[in-house]
Structures are given as structure tokens and as C-alpha cells.
Design a protein around this motif. Sequence first.
Motif, mmCIF file in Angstrom:
data_model
loop_
_atom_site.group_PDB
_atom_site.id
_atom_site.type_symbol
_atom_site.label_atom_id
_atom_site.label_comp_id
_atom_site.label_asym_id
_atom_site.label_seq_id
_atom_site.Cartn_x
_atom_site.Cartn_y
_atom_site.Cartn_z
ATOM 1 N N LEU A 141 0.792 -1.211 0.068
ATOM 2 C CA LEU A 141 -0.103 -0.005 -0.022
ATOM 3 C C LEU A 141 0.811 1.206 0.056
ATOM 4 O O LEU A 141 0.696 2.277 -0.424
ATOM 5 C CB LEU A 141 -0.941 -0.201 1.201
ATOM 6 C CG LEU A 141 -2.117 0.876 1.295
ATOM 7 C CD1 LEU A 141 -2.947 0.615 0.067
ATOM 8 C CD2 LEU A 141 -2.863 0.812 2.444
ATOM 9 N N TYR A 142 1.845 1.225 0.810
ATOM 10 C CA TYR A 142 3.003 2.229 0.698
ATOM 11 C C TYR A 142 3.486 2.630 -0.694
ATOM 12 O O TYR A 142 3.712 3.881 -1.178
ATOM 13 C CB TYR A 142 3.959 1.918 1.757
ATOM 14 C CG TYR A 142 4.908 3.108 1.696
ATOM 15 C CD1 TYR A 142 4.787 4.186 2.723
ATOM 16 C CD2 TYR A 142 6.252 3.026 1.173
ATOM 17 C CE1 TYR A 142 5.787 5.251 2.649
ATOM 18 C CE2 TYR A 142 7.050 4.079 1.038
ATOM 19 C CZ TYR A 142 6.950 5.117 1.949
ATOM 20 O OH TYR A 142 7.872 6.183 2.070
ATOM 21 N N ALA A 182 1.993 1.486 -3.488
ATOM 22 C CA ALA A 182 1.062 2.162 -4.362
ATOM 23 C C ALA A 182 0.940 3.729 -4.170
ATOM 24 O O ALA A 182 0.425 4.347 -5.228
ATOM 25 C CB ALA A 182 -0.228 1.294 -3.950
ATOM 26 N N ASN A 183 1.035 4.029 -2.836
ATOM 27 C CA ASN A 183 0.780 5.479 -2.574
ATOM 28 C C ASN A 183 2.043 6.320 -3.051
ATOM 29 O O ASN A 183 1.958 7.338 -3.581
ATOM 30 C CB ASN A 183 0.565 5.862 -1.087
ATOM 31 C CG ASN A 183 -0.931 5.850 -0.709
ATOM 32 O OD1 ASN A 183 -1.661 6.496 -1.183
ATOM 33 N ND2 ASN A 183 -1.310 4.914 -0.025
ATOM 34 N N ALA A 237 3.606 5.544 -8.693
ATOM 35 C CA ALA A 237 2.505 5.539 -7.803
ATOM 36 C C ALA A 237 1.426 5.208 -8.201
ATOM 37 O O ALA A 237 0.897 5.852 -9.211
ATOM 38 C CB ALA A 237 2.367 6.795 -6.948
ATOM 39 N N CYS A 280 -1.834 4.980 -6.756
ATOM 40 C CA CYS A 280 -3.088 5.361 -6.313
ATOM 41 C C CYS A 280 -3.744 6.661 -7.120
ATOM 42 O O CYS A 280 -4.998 6.635 -7.133
ATOM 43 C CB CYS A 280 -2.988 5.616 -4.878
ATOM 44 S SG CYS A 280 -2.844 4.281 -3.885
ATOM 45 N N PHE A 289 -5.808 4.452 -9.479
ATOM 46 C CA PHE A 289 -6.808 3.546 -8.881
ATOM 47 C C PHE A 289 -7.095 4.076 -7.303
ATOM 48 O O PHE A 289 -7.001 3.391 -6.699
ATOM 49 C CB PHE A 289 -5.923 2.197 -8.689
ATOM 50 C CG PHE A 289 -5.603 1.508 -10.077
ATOM 51 C CD1 PHE A 289 -6.313 0.932 -10.894
ATOM 52 C CD2 PHE A 289 -4.117 1.843 -10.560
ATOM 53 C CE1 PHE A 289 -6.196 0.280 -12.116
ATOM 54 C CE2 PHE A 289 -3.886 1.284 -11.731
ATOM 55 C CZ PHE A 289 -4.818 0.619 -12.523
ATOM 56 N N ALA A 290 -7.686 4.984 -7.543
ATOM 57 C CA ALA A 290 -7.953 5.774 -6.117
ATOM 58 C C ALA A 290 -9.095 4.954 -5.397
ATOM 59 O O ALA A 290 -8.860 4.404 -4.145
ATOM 60 C CB ALA A 290 -8.685 7.110 -6.172
ATOM 61 N N CYS A 320 -7.241 1.812 -3.827
ATOM 62 C CA CYS A 320 -6.459 2.373 -2.807
ATOM 63 C C CYS A 320 -7.136 2.317 -1.757
ATOM 64 O O CYS A 320 -6.720 2.341 -0.449
ATOM 65 C CB CYS A 320 -5.536 3.439 -3.183
ATOM 66 S SG CYS A 320 -4.197 3.025 -4.340
ATOM 67 N N HIS A 321 -8.535 3.217 -1.568
ATOM 68 C CA HIS A 321 -9.203 3.288 -0.307
ATOM 69 C C HIS A 321 -9.811 1.939 0.151
ATOM 70 O O HIS A 321 -9.424 1.820 1.287
ATOM 71 C CB HIS A 321 -10.523 4.019 -0.761
ATOM 72 C CG HIS A 321 -10.425 5.677 -1.113
ATOM 73 N ND1 HIS A 321 -10.840 6.189 -1.900
ATOM 74 C CD2 HIS A 321 -9.418 6.484 -0.164
ATOM 75 C CE1 HIS A 321 -10.325 7.302 -1.909
ATOM 76 N NE2 HIS A 321 -9.402 7.649 -1.036
ATOM 77 N N THR A 377 -6.788 0.418 1.742
ATOM 78 C CA THR A 377 -6.354 0.925 3.198
ATOM 79 C C THR A 377 -7.632 0.444 4.151
ATOM 80 O O THR A 377 -6.742 -0.166 5.276
ATOM 81 C CB THR A 377 -6.719 2.617 3.039
ATOM 82 O OG1 THR A 377 -5.967 2.870 1.967
ATOM 83 C CG2 THR A 377 -6.033 3.058 4.339
#
Length: 303
Positions: free
Chosen positions: A230-231, A233-234, A244, A246, A249-250, A253-254, A257
Motif C-alpha cells: 500500500l505504501y 502504491a501511494n 505511484a 493510487c 486507482f483511487a 487504494c481506499h 487501506t
Amino acid sequence: MACTNDDEALQQWPVECRDDALQYLKTSHQMVTKLLEALLGNLGVELDDSNIDAFIGKKMVNMNFYPTCPNPELTVGVGRHSDMGTLTILLQDGIGGLYVKVPEEADMENKGEWIWSNGRNKSAEHRVRTTSTKSRVSIPIFVSPQATQRIAPFPQVVEKDGVARYREFVFADYMNSFFGNAHDGYSLLSAVIAAVPRPSTMPRAWTFFLLDQILTYLILGAAAVSTEVLYLANKGDSAITWSAACGSFAGFCHKATTSVIITFVTVLCYVVLSLVSSYRLFTKFDAPVNYTSKTIETTVFHG
Ligand SMILES: O=C(O)CCC(=O)C(=O)O
Ligand SMILES: [Fe+2]
């Protein structure tokens, strides 16, 4: 770079390549349609304009750069996997490095399968290795259904095979459970076993204690790995040219998380569970007895 519509692509893609990438994606549509027609025709299914979105809801183009590597055997490249989704179209330079495993019958279980085909078509396992002399570029297009699309084996194929090897599901659910929730099954099983009234024996207490330990550390490991992913991806990692993800792919990613937070809550529950099972196990052992003083007393009594 995912593409559901032009506006989204133009807003989010890097300005240096977005026009070419979009053009490439658009011109690929005809090729994808023709390939699908051929695949479906082979299964005795016809593709018409009204059902094409079921297969081509979303296209995503990646641009991979594999730099030269002094010790290729020490790097993973792209680890062995089979692609999800409808189809992958690969454009690559002449360097080589992509290895596709020839499927063997005995080897088929648990490998990727085209669910629409009721398991007749397979998604071949493949991997990519780097070389020490030449860098490589590849541009795969991943074609997949819309997240809300319902997927099931074609009735025409089920009729011929006499059995549906997969039940119907929504594509987003499949993506979300791709990495599985093995601990769900374990939690349910241990809840059921614990609920059955039976005298608590030592082997039973040891089994629960050991399984709880194993599950706790497995979930902790999974939580740590997911947090790292996740880190990345952000933030991405410019040193290894990972961008990155995200931005494009917001939604994913939500959800990821939320899922990492839930995983850490699960870890906490399992830590408590481990404490309970170790308490239940170790309270079965008697406290150590002071034999030396007892022996002296007995000797005094007989004397
Ligand atoms: O770079 C390649 O040739 C293939 C990459 C790949 O397998 C993937 O991204 O799924
Ligand atoms: Fe792949």
C-alpha cells in the motif's frame, strides 16, 4: 495506466506519453474484438455488440522497463503468475526474457482458468527474467470486465460439459478475494469446535494453542506485506521506476487501506485469542513442588 474513458485517461496519465498510449489502446480495440470472437467461436458462443462490454469493460496499459542486471539470477524480474481478466495483449521488443509455461494436464489444478469457458481455456503461467547485457521494454494491455460485471460459465459450454465448474460471481468480489481469507475459514472452524461442549483435554488445548500461534504470525506477516504494498502504491519508488498507482486507482487504494486497517484489527483479536489459548493451556500444568523440603519432613516423621 487504466482507461475507462478518454477524459479520465487525459487527466491522469503522464503528459509525455498519454496521446500515444491512448491511440495505441484505441487501435487495439479491433484486435481484441477479433481475438475474442475467435476464442468464443471456438467455444460455440457468438459475440455481438450488445454483450461486448461484458468482456471489454476496462483496458489498462502498462509500460514496463527491465534494466540490465549484473546478476539476473539474483533478481525476481516478474515472478511466476497467470494474468486475471479477459485477455492480455503483449507488445515487446526483441530482447526476450518472457517465459511461458507449457501447460500439462496433471499440472492444471489451481492454475488460472478462463471461467467463461468452464475451465476449458487456461491462463498460462509465465514469468519475466532480466538479462545482464540488454535492457528490455514491454507494453502489455490488460483487458478486463467492468467491476460490476457478473461472470459465469457460458450456458452453451455448461450444456456440453454437463456440469458448471464455477458458480456465478461479480468480478469485483473475485478481485477482492483474490488473495484469499484463509483465516476466515479457520476462525469459523475453531468457533464451531469451541462451541461444542466437550471436556477440555491436553491435546485439544495444545492444538488450539499452536494453531492460534501460527495464524497470529501468518496474519501479522500478511498485514506487514500489505502495508508495504500500500505504501508503494501511494508513494511509488523512483529508484526502481515504480510509479505511484493510487492516482489512477483511487477506489482500489481506499478499499486496500480499509482492508489493511481491518487486518491489523484482526491481528489484535488473534493476539488476544493467543493469550486466551496459552492461558487455558498452561493453567493445566501444576505449579512446581518443593520436593527437597518434603523429603526432609518424611525422614523426620519415620525417624
Ligand atoms: O513484461 C512482460 O513481458 C510481461 C509482464 C507481465 O507478465 C505482467 O505484467 O503481467
Ligand atoms: Fe503477466
